[in-house]
Write a protein that holds these residues in place. Structure first.
Motif: not given
Length: 498
Positions: A107-113, A442-448, A450-454
């Motif tokens: 999952l990625k944010p829906g708006r620009p930085h 497993i869900a992980t969050g990042t500095r960008d 984003h959320v990733q599901f593994w």
């Protein structure tokens, strides 16, 4: 897909000539252990999850061996078969699991930085609701996304069942829950879902908050950059309370698992604060003693202990009954930034910038094991110790695995009884991780942002482990050591068999 073999159970099952003898010994040992646990089980817990585990194990209706497959049937379920691989001494059973976690969805944010200092894009926290029906994501830009779980079907691994569409979540048949966006107005650092409130808490909540139609509501707490804590009702997205008291960033939050609506917050103001949401969010205690920012707080599943980790080499253990310091755990060589209790409260893990995870016995303060994060990518400079600095650690729901996120761009999965990781996944700029409460993801969050599901290992827990988990949910280490049982059983029950 490649596979490796992991120890999944310590069950006396043989694939050769000793089949009948071993199965008889296994059945006898199992029944003896379960009978012993049933005697020790408090009468008041006859309907507790722990007692249901024991009863389910005790009522194991049949088992059979067909070639190298164990077939087992629990009450009210279909027979289930799982491939087993026996060790040479016929004492260990192995099960196939994927060698590397598979990325299910991102999952990625829906708006620009935005480059405003008030709108950082980091995903500092991710959380599943205890019943697995919602996922919360601090996606940056002061926004929290509340997403119904499971995601779209194509993202769910085969055989994965999310218990998320129960009548409890939608008691009045209002239809499927919808995704919600919570604008918190400040950078969101911490997230925590409440358990479903206990009946007394529901009555108190209904009295104090008559405007909320569903008194059995699920609650989300958000810790903000300005020291505020906002309390939201998940089903409607309504803001219920705004808690003030901290003087700096609220870095982490934790509810008591009992459903009493007691909330603990950890802050950069070097304090922890205890809030009672049944009393309009009244602050009932301030815990002081840390000399650095408090990064993390975790409440034991039995609600007896609170662990707090700050930018220090030690972690603090507090009593949740008296709100006093029990002990300091010292052993790390750098700042401790993350901590978590095992599902039975018998173990505590802490993660540090020193690249180590330490496993503790929280009752005795004994250091049981260290898990060292070594550099796997030869392109990285091993001389820079910070490259493997840890960011997050968490237990799997059944208590057999750990997940860690480090600055070396890897998600690692560890088996409880092994000293090296059993699986890796490449991820960039990881900050946090958490298991789905029913396992498998497993869900992980990042500095960008984003959320990733593994995918995560899904294994059949040994009946020994289930019994140990049930017993340790209400007995401390000292109480186990005082039992009139053999030394080897004490070592097993206190996790001294590593």
């Amino acid at each position: 897909m490649s596979f490796n073999f992991l120890t999944a159970a310590s069950m006396d099952v043989d694939c050769g000539s000793r089949q009948n003898e071993i199965l008889d010994n296994f059945h006898f040992s199992l029944c003896s252990l379960i009978s012993f646990l049933l005697i020790l089980m408090p009468r008041s817990s006859s309907h507790s999850p722990a007692s249901r585990i024991i009863c389910s194990a005790y009522r194991l209706s049949k088992y059979g061996l067909k070639g190298r497959t164990l077939t087992y049937t629990f009450p009210d379920s279909q027979p289930c078969s799982i491939p087993l691989f026996c060790s040479n001494d016929c004492q260990l059973v192995y099960v196939q699991v994927p060698q590397e976690p598979l990325l299910l969805a991102e999952l990625k944010p829906g708006r620009p930085h935005q480059f405003d200092w008030k709108s950082s894009c980091e995903t500092w926290s991710v959380a599943f609701s205890p019943d697995g029906s919602w996922f919360a994501w601090s996606q940056g830009h002061c926004i929290v996304k509340l997403i119904p779980w499971p995601l779209e079907e194509q993202f769910i691994p085969k055989g994965f069942e999310a218990k998320s569409r129960s009548s409890k979540n939608d008691p009045k048949g209002r239809g499927s829950p919808k995704e919600k966006t919570l604008d918190c107005g400040q950078i969101v650092w911490g997230l925590a879902f409440s358990p479903w409130p206990s009946p007394p808490s529901r009555r108190l909540w209904a009295r104090h908050h008559p405007q909320v139609p569903d008194v059995s509501c699920l609650i989300l707490a958000t810790g903000l950059n300005d020291g505020q804590i906002k309390i939201w009702e998940v089903q409607t997205g309504l803001l219920l309370l705004n808690l003030s008291g901290h003087q700096d960033v609220v870095r982490d939050l934790s509810f008591t698992p009992s459903g009493s609506l007691i909330l603990v917050s950890a802050s950069r103001d070097k304090t922890l604060r205890i809030w009672d949401l049944n009393k309009h969010g009244k602050q009932i205690q301030v815990l002081s003693g840390h000399l650095q920012w408090v990064y993390c707080c975790s409440i034991s599943p039995d609600c007896s202990m609170l662990c707090s980790a700050a930018g220090e080499k030690s972690v603090f253990l507090w009593s949740m009954r008296s709100y006093t310091l029990i002990r300091k755990l010292e052993g790390h060589q750098s700042s401790v930034v993350s901590c978590d209790f095992s599902p039975d409260s018998a173990l505590l893990v802490t993660a540090s910038y020193d690249t180590n995870v330490i496993m503790w016995d929280p009752y005795t303060g004994e250091r049981l094991r260290s898990l060292h994060h070594t550099q796997l990518d030869p392109a990285m400079d091993d001389s820079d110790v910070n490259i493997s600095s840890l960011r997050s650690v968490c237990f799997s729901p059944e208590g057999l695995y750990l997940a860690t996120v480090a600055d070396d761009r890897l998600l690692r999965i560890w088996a409880l009884e092994l000293k090296t990781p059993v699986a890796f996944a490449p991820m960039t700029n990881g900050l946090c991780c958490t298991f789905f409460p029913h396992g498998g993801v497993i869900a992980t969050g990042t500095r960008d942002g984003h959320v990733q599901f593994w995918t995560a290992p899904r294994v059949l827990s040994s009946l020994k482990h289930l019994c140990r988990k049930a017993l340790r949910s209400f007995l401390t280490t000292y109480q186990v050591l005082a039992l009139p049982i053999p030394k080897k059983m004490k070592e097993f029950l206190t996790y001294r068999t590593f």
